[in-house]
Scaffold this active site. Structure first.
Site: not given
Length: 399
Positions: A95, A347, A378
Site C-alpha cells: 500500500c 485505494h 498502514c
C-alpha cells in the site's frame, strides 16, 4: 560533506480512481498506460522542467507482473517521452509503494544525488488482484511466523476491532459516512478535480473520458451502512461500506532540491521534514502508522500537537480510528482528511501515497495558519509509513 539539501514537493497528480473488475472504467486500459498518462500530465503541468534534468523515476506497484511489471520506472519514463538518458526503477511496499518512492527519491535529493525526480505508483487491481501469482514461503505457516489469514486485510481489520472493544461497528460506519460526505463536498467545491489527469477509456459503449473517481457513493446513509454484510467473518464489523474498495489508478509527483526549484522558478507546495516506516504484527497491520508516526515525529523533533493537518489513508475505518485514539484525536477532528479519503475515493494500493500528498498540498495552500502536516498509511504484512511535511505558505499571524 555538505549539509542535507532541502527536499521539496513541487507538484502531484493522479488519474481518477476506478472500480476494479469488468464493470470498472479501466477494465480495457493497461496499467502502465495509466501511470504514463499521470506522468505526461505532470510534465505538461510543469513545462519549466527540462526532461533531461530528471535524475530518476521510481514507480511502485504491488503486483509486479504483466503490464505492471518490467521495471516500471524505466519503462514508464521511456513511454512518457522522457529522454533515454533518464533512468528509472520499480518499488514494492504494498500500500505504501508511492509513499516509499517519494521517501526514497527524497532521501536521494537530500543526500545530493538527485536534483529533480519523479515518484509515483500504479495499481490495476482488476487485472492484477493483490497476491495473484505469488508463492508465500511455507515457513510462514509451518513455523507460525504469521497467522494463516495475515494476508487477508479484512481479517486484520477485524482483529483491531477485537483488541479494542470501544471501536464499534457503528463508530466505523459513522467515520465511513463522514468520508463519503467530505468527498462529495470537496468535489462540489472543486478541491479534488485540479489534480486529476483525464484518461481516455474504452468500453462496450465506445470511447469515453474518465474525469472523476468512480467509487464515491454520496447517497450513503448510516442506516444503509448498518445493513451491509460482514464478509470476513459472521457477525463481524468490517463491511464494504467502512473499508476501501478494490480499485485501479495511478499517481505521480515531481520532487526537487530547494536549489533546483529556485533555479527553475518552480512553485513549492510542501517541504519534506522527516519520514519513517515501522513494523508491527502482520495480524494487526492497521496499527502500523502509530509507531511510524511516533518515529517520524521523534526524528523531526516534533510532537503530535505540532501537526495541523492529517491525511490518513482509510484502508479501513477502524484503522484510522486506532490511530486517532492512540494520539487523543477525535474521530471528527476537522484537521483529519478534510477532503475525505479512501473509503469513498478508493485505494489502488501502490498509488495511494501520492494521493494523500496531493490533498495535503492543496490544504496547505488554504491553511497558512498550519505549519506542519503529515501523510500516513498502514501497509500489508504489518507495517506503517509516515511522512511529515512543512507548509511553505505558513504565516504565524494567520488565524
Amino acid at each position: 560533506m555538505a549539509d542535507r539539501a532541502e527536499v521539496v514537493f513541487v507538484d502531484g497528480v493522479r488519474t481518477p480512481f476506478g472500480r476494479a473488475g469488468e464493470k470498472g472504467m479501466y477494465w480495457n486500459t493497461r496499467a502502465d498506460d495509466l501511470v504514463v498518462k499521470a506522468m505526461i500530465g505532470l510534465l505538461e503541468r510543469n513545462p519549466a522542467v527540462p526532461g533531461e534534468r530528471i535524475d530518476e523515476v521510481a514507480i511502485a506497484a504491488t503486483t509486479q507482473t504483466g503490464d505492471q511489471g518490467l521495471t516500471l520506472g524505466r519503462t514508464a519514463a521511456l513511454l512518457s517521452g522522457l529522454p533515454k538518458s533518464v533512468p528509472g526503477f520499480a518499488i514494492d511496499r504494498m500500500c505504501a509503494g508511492a509513499m516509499t518512492a517519494v521517501t526514497t527519491l527524497g532521501a536521494g535529493i537530500g543526500f545530493g544525488a538527485y536534483d529533480l525526480a519523479i515518484a509515483g505508483g500504479v495499481e490495476h487491481m482488476g487485472r492484477h488482484p493483490m497476491g495473484s501469482g505469488v508463492d508465500p514461503n511455507p515457513r510462514f505457516l509451518s513455523e507460525r511466523l504469521v497467522s494463516e489469514d495475515a494476508l487477508n486485510m479484512g481479517a486484520t481489520a477485524e482483529r483491531i476491532h477485537d483488541r479494542f472493544p470501544s471501536y464499534t461497528k457503528e463508530r466505523s460506519d459513522r467515520f465511513a459516512l463522514r468520508s463519503q460526505q467530505k468527498v462529495a463536498a470537496a468535489y462540489a467545491a472543486e478541491k479534488i478535480q485540479p489534480d486529476l489527469i483525464p484518461v481516455a477509456i474504452r468500453s462496450d459503449a465506445g470511447w469515453g473520458l474518465a474525469t472523476r473517481d468512480e467509487a464515491p457513493r454520496p447517497e450513503t446513509t448510516l442506516e444503509g451502512l448498518a445493513t451491509l454484510k460482514t464478509p470476513f467473518r459472521p457477525f463481524g464489523r468490517v463491511t464494504a461500506g467502512n473499508a476501501s474498495g478494490l480499485n485501479d489508478g495511478a499517481s505521480a509527483c515531481l520532487l526537487a532540491s530547494g536549489k533546483a526549484a529556485k533555479e527553475l522558478g518552480l512553485t513549492v507546495k510542501m517541504k519534506l521534514v522527516s519520514f519513517a516506516f515501522a513494523g508491527v504484527e502482520p495480524e494487526v497491520m492497521g496499527l502500523g502508522p502509530v509507531p511510524s508516526t511516533e518515529k517520524a515525529l521523534r526524528k523531526a523533533g516534533l510532537s503530535i500537537t505540532d501537526i495541523g493537518l492529517f491525511e490518513l489513508n482509510e484502508a479501513f475505518a477502524v484503522q484510522v480510528i486506532s490511530f486517532l485514539d492512540h494520539f487523543g484525536i477525535d474521530d471528527d477532528d476537522p484537521r483529519v482528511n478534510e477532503y475525505g479519503g479512501a473509503i469513498a475515493i478508493g485505494h489502488p494500493l501502490a498509488s495511494s501515497g501520492v494521493r494523500l500528498m496531493n490533498q495535503l498540498a492543496r490544504q496547505f495552500s488554504e491553511h497558512p495558519e498550519v505549519r506542519y502536516g503529515l501523510t500516513a498509511m498502514c501497509i500489508g504484512l504489518g507495517q506503517g509509513g509516515t511522512v511529515i511535511w512543512e507548509n511553505p505558505h505558513f504565516n504565524r499571524k494567520a488565524k
